[in-house]
Design a protein around this motif. Structure first.
Motif, PDB file in Angstrom:
ATOM      1  N   ASP A 130       0.812  -1.218   0.000  1.00  0.00           N
ATOM      2  CA  ASP A 130       0.000   0.000   0.000  1.00  0.00           C
ATOM      3  C   ASP A 130       0.842   1.262   0.000  1.00  0.00           C
ATOM      4  O   ASP A 130       0.480   2.238  -0.620  1.00  0.00           O
ATOM      5  CB  ASP A 130      -0.947   0.038   1.193  1.00  0.00           C
ATOM      6  N   THR A 131       1.957   1.236   0.691  1.00  0.00           N
ATOM      7  CA  THR A 131       2.714   2.475   0.851  1.00  0.00           C
ATOM      8  C   THR A 131       4.200   2.251   0.594  1.00  0.00           C
ATOM      9  O   THR A 131       4.718   1.187   0.914  1.00  0.00           O
ATOM     10  CB  THR A 131       2.504   3.067   2.264  1.00  0.00           C
ATOM     11  N   PRO A 132       4.866   3.234   0.039  1.00  0.00           N
ATOM     12  CA  PRO A 132       6.314   3.112  -0.155  1.00  0.00           C
ATOM     13  C   PRO A 132       7.119   3.425   1.109  1.00  0.00           C
ATOM     14  O   PRO A 132       8.335   3.347   1.116  1.00  0.00           O
ATOM     15  CB  PRO A 132       6.613   4.140  -1.251  1.00  0.00           C
ATOM     16  N   CYS A 133       6.440   3.749   2.187  1.00  0.00           N
ATOM     17  CA  CYS A 133       7.101   4.156   3.433  1.00  0.00           C
ATOM     18  C   CYS A 133       8.028   3.056   3.940  1.00  0.00           C
ATOM     19  O   CYS A 133       7.675   1.879   3.958  1.00  0.00           O
ATOM     20  CB  CYS A 133       6.049   4.467   4.490  1.00  0.00           C
ATOM     21  N   ILE A 134       9.236   3.451   4.379  1.00  0.00           N
ATOM     22  CA  ILE A 134      10.171   2.519   5.011  1.00  0.00           C
ATOM     23  C   ILE A 134      10.454   2.946   6.451  1.00  0.00           C
ATOM     24  O   ILE A 134      11.460   2.550   7.037  1.00  0.00           O
ATOM     25  CB  ILE A 134      11.480   2.371   4.206  1.00  0.00           C
ATOM     26  N   ALA A 135       9.565   3.741   7.015  1.00  0.00           N
ATOM     27  CA  ALA A 135       9.637   4.193   8.403  1.00  0.00           C
ATOM     28  C   ALA A 135      10.858   5.070   8.682  1.00  0.00           C
ATOM     29  O   ALA A 135      11.394   5.071   9.771  1.00  0.00           O
ATOM     30  CB  ALA A 135       9.577   3.009   9.372  1.00  0.00           C
ATOM     31  N   ILE A 136      11.301   5.771   7.665  1.00  0.00           N
ATOM     32  CA  ILE A 136      12.353   6.779   7.823  1.00  0.00           C
ATOM     33  C   ILE A 136      11.785   8.044   7.191  1.00  0.00           C
ATOM     34  O   ILE A 136      12.102   8.383   6.059  1.00  0.00           O
ATOM     35  CB  ILE A 136      13.663   6.362   7.111  1.00  0.00           C
ATOM     36  N   CYS A 137      10.924   8.731   7.905  1.00  0.00           N
ATOM     37  CA  CYS A 137      10.174   9.839   7.325  1.00  0.00           C
ATOM     38  C   CYS A 137      10.852  11.175   7.608  1.00  0.00           C
ATOM     39  O   CYS A 137      10.722  11.731   8.692  1.00  0.00           O
ATOM     40  CB  CYS A 137       8.750   9.856   7.842  1.00  0.00           C
ATOM     41  N   SER A 138      11.555  11.668   6.620  1.00  0.00           N
ATOM     42  CA  SER A 138      12.242  12.947   6.830  1.00  0.00           C
ATOM     43  C   SER A 138      11.305  14.136   6.635  1.00  0.00           C
ATOM     44  O   SER A 138      11.669  15.252   6.991  1.00  0.00           O
ATOM     45  CB  SER A 138      13.465  13.063   5.914  1.00  0.00           C
ATOM     46  N   THR A 139      10.084  13.907   6.109  1.00  0.00           N
ATOM     47  CA  THR A 139       9.152  15.033   6.003  1.00  0.00           C
ATOM     48  C   THR A 139       8.711  15.473   7.392  1.00  0.00           C
ATOM     49  O   THR A 139       8.381  16.636   7.590  1.00  0.00           O
ATOM     50  CB  THR A 139       7.910  14.708   5.140  1.00  0.00           C
ATOM     51  N   SER A 140       8.739  14.554   8.344  1.00  0.00           N
ATOM     52  CA  SER A 140       8.383  14.938   9.717  1.00  0.00           C
ATOM     53  C   SER A 140       9.472  15.815  10.341  1.00  0.00           C
ATOM     54  O   SER A 140       9.258  16.443  11.359  1.00  0.00           O
ATOM     55  CB  SER A 140       8.148  13.691  10.585  1.00  0.00           C
ATOM     56  N   GLN A 141      10.632  15.853   9.696  1.00  0.00           N
ATOM     57  CA  GLN A 141      11.743  16.695  10.146  1.00  0.00           C
ATOM     58  C   GLN A 141      11.848  17.977   9.334  1.00  0.00           C
ATOM     59  O   GLN A 141      12.818  18.716   9.454  1.00  0.00           O
ATOM     60  CB  GLN A 141      13.062  15.923  10.058  1.00  0.00           C
ATOM     61  N   GLY A 142      10.877  18.198   8.438  1.00  0.00           N
ATOM     62  CA  GLY A 142      10.841  19.439   7.679  1.00  0.00           C
ATOM     63  C   GLY A 142      11.251  19.337   6.225  1.00  0.00           C
ATOM     64  O   GLY A 142      11.189  20.315   5.489  1.00  0.00           O
ATOM     65  N   ASP A 143      11.689  18.159   5.772  1.00  0.00           N
ATOM     66  CA  ASP A 143      12.041  18.013   4.354  1.00  0.00           C
ATOM     67  C   ASP A 143      10.776  18.048   3.502  1.00  0.00           C
ATOM     68  O   ASP A 143       9.753  17.481   3.879  1.00  0.00           O
ATOM     69  CB  ASP A 143      12.760  16.684   4.101  1.00  0.00           C
ATOM     70  N   GLU A 144      10.868  18.703   2.357  1.00  0.00           N
ATOM     71  CA  GLU A 144       9.730  18.733   1.431  1.00  0.00           C
ATOM     72  C   GLU A 144       9.589  17.387   0.722  1.00  0.00           C
ATOM     73  O   GLU A 144       8.500  16.969   0.367  1.00  0.00           O
ATOM     74  CB  GLU A 144       9.896  19.863   0.412  1.00  0.00           C
ATOM     75  N   LEU A 145      10.710  16.682   0.518  1.00  0.00           N
ATOM     76  CA  LEU A 145      10.722  15.370  -0.135  1.00  0.00           C
ATOM     77  C   LEU A 145      11.327  14.371   0.844  1.00  0.00           C
ATOM     78  O   LEU A 145      12.444  14.579   1.339  1.00  0.00           O
ATOM     79  CB  LEU A 145      11.557  15.427  -1.421  1.00  0.00           C
ATOM     80  N   CYS A 146      10.619  13.306   1.126  1.00  0.00           N
ATOM     81  CA  CYS A 146      11.080  12.320   2.102  1.00  0.00           C
ATOM     82  C   CYS A 146      12.295  11.570   1.571  1.00  0.00           C
ATOM     83  O   CYS A 146      12.259  11.024   0.467  1.00  0.00           O
ATOM     84  CB  CYS A 146       9.965  11.334   2.435  1.00  0.00           C
ATOM     85  N   LYS A 147      13.343  11.537   2.356  1.00  0.00           N
ATOM     86  CA  LYS A 147      14.550  10.807   1.963  1.00  0.00           C
ATOM     87  C   LYS A 147      14.306   9.296   1.966  1.00  0.00           C
ATOM     88  O   LYS A 147      14.922   8.567   1.212  1.00  0.00           O
ATOM     89  CB  LYS A 147      15.697  11.138   2.923  1.00  0.00           C
ATOM     90  N   GLY A 148      13.399   8.840   2.809  1.00  0.00           N
ATOM     91  CA  GLY A 148      13.125   7.413   2.919  1.00  0.00           C
ATOM     92  C   GLY A 148      12.339   6.843   1.754  1.00  0.00           C
ATOM     93  O   GLY A 148      12.745   5.872   1.137  1.00  0.00           O
ATOM     94  N   CYS A 149      11.190   7.462   1.448  1.00  0.00           N
ATOM     95  CA  CYS A 149      10.303   6.891   0.429  1.00  0.00           C
ATOM     96  C   CYS A 149      10.237   7.684  -0.870  1.00  0.00           C
ATOM     97  O   CYS A 149       9.786   7.167  -1.889  1.00  0.00           O
ATOM     98  CB  CYS A 149       8.896   6.716   0.982  1.00  0.00           C
ATOM     99  N   GLY A 150      10.648   8.945  -0.836  1.00  0.00           N
ATOM    100  CA  GLY A 150      10.637   9.754  -2.049  1.00  0.00           C
ATOM    101  C   GLY A 150       9.360  10.544  -2.291  1.00  0.00           C
ATOM    102  O   GLY A 150       9.265  11.275  -3.272  1.00  0.00           O
TER     103      GLY A 150
END
Length: 137
Positions: free
Chosen positions: A72-92
């Motif tokens: 369902d989701t590309p998430c790998i539980a390394i969510c850099s958007t929660s740290q302020g990134d506009e693009l998540c380093k973990g899932c893209g």
């Protein structure tokens, strides 16, 4: 407007071919045939994407059943958007895609999956995958 990419149609066809093989090696059963017709039109038109509404009811139902078998989701539980990134380093995914993901329909989700796969810059496609491969040795 999100579209379904030809690689998703191919994957869905292969899913159905494995699930319901041809009884005689020639005849395509209904779900495979419906998707193959969409695929043939795309190839004829040199189209890499198709609007879901243009696929027809049988092909859409077959595609949705294949879709239900995918993560369902590309998430790998390394969510850099929660740290302020506009693009998540973990899932893209973008911050907006991460936030709106639960309400997105399958076509929107697969459109996002296609984009992040083509970009291939997220850790899920490189650093994380490399670490996972290293653990297998």
């Amino acid at each position: 407007m999100p579209h379904i990419h030809i690689t998703d149609i191919e994957a869905a066809i292969n899913f159905w071919r494995a699930r319901q093989p041809s009884p005689d090696g020639v005849t395509l059963l209904a779900p495979t045939r419906a998707l193959a017709e969409v695929y043939a039109r795309m190839v004829y038109d040199h189209a890499l994407q198709v609007e879901a509404a243009a696929m027809g009811e049988a092909a859409t139902a077959a595609w949705l059943e294949w879709y239900a078998s995918t993560p369902d989701t590309p998430c790998i539980a390394i969510c850099s958007t929660s740290q302020g990134d506009e693009l998540c380093k973990g899932c893209g995914r973008t911050f907006e895609e991460v936030q709106l993901w639960p309400g997105m329909d399958p076509v929107e989700k697969r459109d996002t999956w296609h984009r992040i796969t083509v970009e291939g810059t997220a850790w899920r496609f490189n650093k994380y995958a490399e670490r996972a491969a290293e653990g297998k040795q």
